[in-house]
Design an enzyme around this catalytic site. Structure first.
Site, PDB file in Angstrom:
ATOM      1  N   CYS A 109       0.983  -1.189   0.036  1.00 58.01           N
ATOM      2  CA  CYS A 109       0.047   0.058   0.090  1.00 58.01           C
ATOM      3  C   CYS A 109       1.043   1.319  -0.020  1.00 58.01           C
ATOM      4  CB  CYS A 109      -0.828   0.157   1.283  1.00 58.01           C
ATOM      5  SG  CYS A 109      -1.746   1.560   1.264  1.00 58.01           S
ATOM      6  N   ARG A 235      -8.070  -2.665 -10.826  1.00 55.08           N
ATOM      7  CA  ARG A 235      -8.996  -1.599 -11.618  1.00 55.08           C
ATOM      8  C   ARG A 235      -9.610  -2.027 -12.870  1.00 55.08           C
ATOM      9  NH1 ARG A 235      -4.066   2.408 -12.102  1.00 55.08           N
ATOM     10  NH2 ARG A 235      -2.848   0.226 -12.563  1.00 55.08           N
TER      11      ARG A 235
HETATM   12  C1  LIG Z   1      -9.096   1.841  -5.086  1.00 52.27           C
HETATM   13  C2  LIG Z   1      -7.977   0.786  -4.863  1.00 52.27           C
HETATM   14  C3  LIG Z   1      -7.869   0.279  -3.650  1.00 52.27           C
HETATM   15  C4  LIG Z   1      -6.773  -0.542  -3.344  1.00 52.27           C
HETATM   16  N1  LIG Z   1      -6.785  -1.218  -2.143  1.00 52.27           N
HETATM   17  C5  LIG Z   1      -5.889  -2.211  -2.018  1.00 52.27           C
HETATM   18  C6  LIG Z   1      -5.971  -2.795  -0.982  1.00 52.27           C
HETATM   19  O1  LIG Z   1      -6.629  -2.810   0.031  1.00 52.27           O
HETATM   20  N2  LIG Z   1      -4.697  -3.881  -0.949  1.00 52.27           N
HETATM   21  C7  LIG Z   1      -4.026  -4.305  -1.857  1.00 52.27           C
HETATM   22  O2  LIG Z   1      -3.105  -5.292  -1.741  1.00 52.27           O
HETATM   23  N3  LIG Z   1      -3.962  -3.420  -2.809  1.00 52.27           N
HETATM   24  C8  LIG Z   1      -4.766  -2.593  -3.259  1.00 52.27           C
HETATM   25  N4  LIG Z   1      -5.005  -1.774  -4.396  1.00 52.27           N
HETATM   26  C9  LIG Z   1      -3.919  -1.997  -5.377  1.00 52.27           C
HETATM   27  C10 LIG Z   1      -4.546  -3.181  -6.385  1.00 52.27           C
HETATM   28  O3  LIG Z   1      -4.930  -4.275  -5.543  1.00 52.27           O
HETATM   29  C11 LIG Z   1      -3.399  -3.542  -7.622  1.00 52.27           C
HETATM   30  O4  LIG Z   1      -2.171  -3.947  -6.865  1.00 52.27           O
HETATM   31  C12 LIG Z   1      -3.168  -2.193  -8.551  1.00 52.27           C
HETATM   32  O5  LIG Z   1      -4.394  -1.471  -8.417  1.00 52.27           O
HETATM   33  C13 LIG Z   1      -2.608  -2.663  -9.464  1.00 52.27           C
HETATM   34  O6  LIG Z   1      -3.375  -3.705 -10.364  1.00 52.27           O
HETATM   35  P1  LIG Z   1      -4.146  -3.046 -11.605  1.00 52.27           P
HETATM   36  O7  LIG Z   1      -3.366  -2.442 -12.603  1.00 52.27           O
HETATM   37  O8  LIG Z   1      -5.095  -4.270 -12.068  1.00 52.27           O
HETATM   38  O9  LIG Z   1      -5.314  -2.030 -11.072  1.00 52.27           O
HETATM   39  C14 LIG Z   1      -5.965  -0.883  -4.405  1.00 52.27           C
HETATM   40  C15 LIG Z   1      -6.023  -0.230  -5.755  1.00 52.27           C
HETATM   41  C16 LIG Z   1      -6.917   0.664  -5.976  1.00 52.27           C
HETATM   42  C17 LIG Z   1      -7.167   1.239  -7.155  1.00 52.27           C
END
Ligand SMILES: Cc1cc2nc3c(=O)[nH]c(=O)nc-3n(C[C@H](O)[C@H](O)[C@H](O)COP(=O)(O)O)c2cc1C
Length: 346
Positions: A109, A235
Site C-alpha cells: 500500500c 482497476r
Molecule cells: C481503489 C484501490 C484500492 C486498493 N486497495 C488495495 C488493498 O486494499 N490492498 C492491496 O493489496 N492493494 C490495493 N490496491 C492495489 C491493487 O490491488 C493493485 O495492486 C493495483 O491497482 C494494480 O493492479 P491493476 O493495474 O490491476 O489495478 C488498491 C487499488 C485501488 C485502485
C-alpha cells in the site's frame, strides 16, 4: 495453452493449482457484493479490502465489518496490514476463526496514512521489520496458509523485490503477488512486467502477476511475458466483471463475446440489490455508483445515464432507471437510448 513455470504448490493449497484469475484486494471496492459479482463472472478467487491489524486487535467495529466472509462460497482471502509484529500476530490468531482460504499480508500500500506509520509499502524500505512481521504472522497462523502482496521496491533506486520475494518464500509464504510498480510510482506509468518475470524465475512458489491487466490481450501478454502462475486484476475489474470471462476465453483459446447492453444493465441491477442488502439503502446506493459509471463509460448516452442514476437516492429509483435503459436497447446497435429522461421512463 501457456508455458507457465512449473511451481511448487504447497499441499495445504492444492486447490491453488487451477487458480489463474484473481480479484485483487481494493480498499472501498472489493466488498462482498462485488466479490460475488466477480465470482459469478469467473473470478477464481476474491479478496476482502485490506484491514488494519491494529484495528482488528483493538476490536474496532468498522474494521471487523470489512471481514464479512462468513458462509461466502468459493475461494476468498483476507488481507491485513500493519507495522507492529505483535499486532499482526494477534490479528492473525483472531482471524483464524474466520472463513478464509488464505491470509495475505500487504507490503504494497502506497497511501501516506499507511506509509507514515511504517505499514504497507514502507516495509519494503525496512526489510528487517518486514521479516519480523512475516515470521510473526506465519507462526501465529499455526499452519494456516499465508501469502503476501508487494511492490518492486520503494523507488527506482532501491528495487528489492527479488530479495523480498526470496525472504517471503523462505519464511513460509505459500505464494506471493508482485505489483510491478514501486511505491513512489504509486499508480503512475506502467507496471514493469520484467520484474514479475524475474521473480517467477527466481522463486519456486507460485508468483501472481499484478498491474495493468485490463482485458484478454493484456492477460495473455502478461502471462506470456512473465510465465506467472496467475494474474490478479484490480482497476480493470471495476465496472467490468466480464474481465474474468475474457481471461477464461483466452485460457480456452476461445473468442470472447462481449455482454449485451441488457446484460450489463442486469448485472448492475443485481449489484445495486446486493449492495443495499449489505450496507443499507443510502450507503449501498452510493457505493455502487462508481461501478455503474465505469461500466457504461464510453457508451453513447453514458453521461446522461449516469446523471439519471446519480439523481436517484433510492435503490428502487436506480433499478427503475436501469430497467428502463435495458428495455430501451443497446446503444451499440444504434438506439439513441438515453437522450432524454422521458425515453427512459417509458
Ligand atoms: C481503489 C484501490 C484500492 C486498493 N486497495 C488495495 C488493498 O486494499 N490492498 C492491496 O493489496 N492493494 C490495493 N490496491 C492495489 C491493487 O490491488 C493493485 O495492486 C493495483 O491497482 C494494480 O493492479 P491493476 O493495474 O490491476 O489495478 C488498491 C487499488 C485501488 C485502485
Amino acid at each position: 495453452m501457456f508455458d507457465r513455470k512449473t511451481v511448487r504448490i504447497d499441499e495445504r493449497i492444492s486447490w491453488f493449482s487451477e487458480v489463474r484469475h484473481l480479484l485483487s484486494p481494493m480498499s472501498g471496492v472489493t466488498d462482498r457484493p462485488f466479490r460475488a459479482i466477480c465470482r459469478d463472472h469467473g473470478a477464481h478467487m476474491g479478496f476482502c479490502e485490506f484491514t488494519s491489524a491494529s484495528g482488528l486487535y483493538f476490536e474496532n467495529e468498522q474494521t471487523w465489518k470489512l471481514i464479512d466472509t462468513e458462509g461466502e462460497p468459493g475461494r476468498v482471502g483476507i488481507q491485513i496490514f500493519g507495522q507492529d509484529p505483535a499486532h499482526m500476530a494477534a490479528a492473525t490468531r483472531l482471524l483464524l476463526a474466520r472463513r478464509m482460504d488464505v491470509l495475505d499480508i500487504n507490503f504494497g500500500c502506497p497511501a501516506k496514512k499507511v506509509v507514515k506509520k511504517c505499514g504497507g509499502s514502507a516495509l519494503l524500505a525496512n526489510v528487517p521489520l518486514l521479516e519480523e512481521i512475516v515470521r510473526a504472522v506465519v507462526e501465529a497462523a499455526d499452519g494456516f496458509p499465508v501469502s503476501a502482496k508487494f511492490r518492486t521496491g520503494w523507488d527506482d533506486a532501491s528495487l528489492n523485490y527479488e530479495e523480498i520475494g526470496a525472504l517471503l518464500q523462505e519464511a513460509g509464504c505459500v505464494w506471493v503477488t508482485l505489483h510491478g510498480r514501486t511505491r513512489n510510482q504509486k499508480y503512475r506509468g506502467h507496471a514493469d512486467w520484467d520484474t514479475i518475470a524475474r521473480l517467477v524465475d527466481a522463486l519456486d512458489i507460485p508468483v501472481i502477476g499484478n498491474g495493468d491487466v485490463v482485458d484478454g490481450d493484456s492477460y495473455r501478454a502478461m502471462t506470456e511475458h512473465t510465465r506467472c502462475h496467475g494474474v490478479m486484476v484490480a482497476r480493470g475489474a471495476i465496472g467490468n466483471p466480464w474481465l474474468f470471462q475474457q481471461m477464461d476465453a483466452v485460457d480456452r483459446s476461445e473468442a470472447w463475446v462481449p455482454p449485451s447492453f441488457r446484460a450489463m444493465c442486469e448485472v448492475n441491477r443485481r449489484h445495486v440489490e446486493l449492495e443495499v442488502q449489505q450496507r443499507g439503502e443510502k450507503t449501498g446506493c452510493m457505493v455502487v455508483r462508481k461501478h455503474i459509471a465505469k461500466c457504461f463509460k464510453g457508451y453513447p448516452g453514458a453521461a446522461h445515464l449516469r446523471k439519471l442514476l446519480y439523481a436517484e437516492e433510492t435503490s428502487a429509483g436506480m433499478i427503475a432507471v436501469l430497467d428502463a435503459a435495458a428495455r430501451a436497447g443497446d446503444p451499440r446497435l444504434g438506439a439513441d437510448l438515453v437522450r432524454n429522461p422521458e425515453d427512459l421512463a417509458s
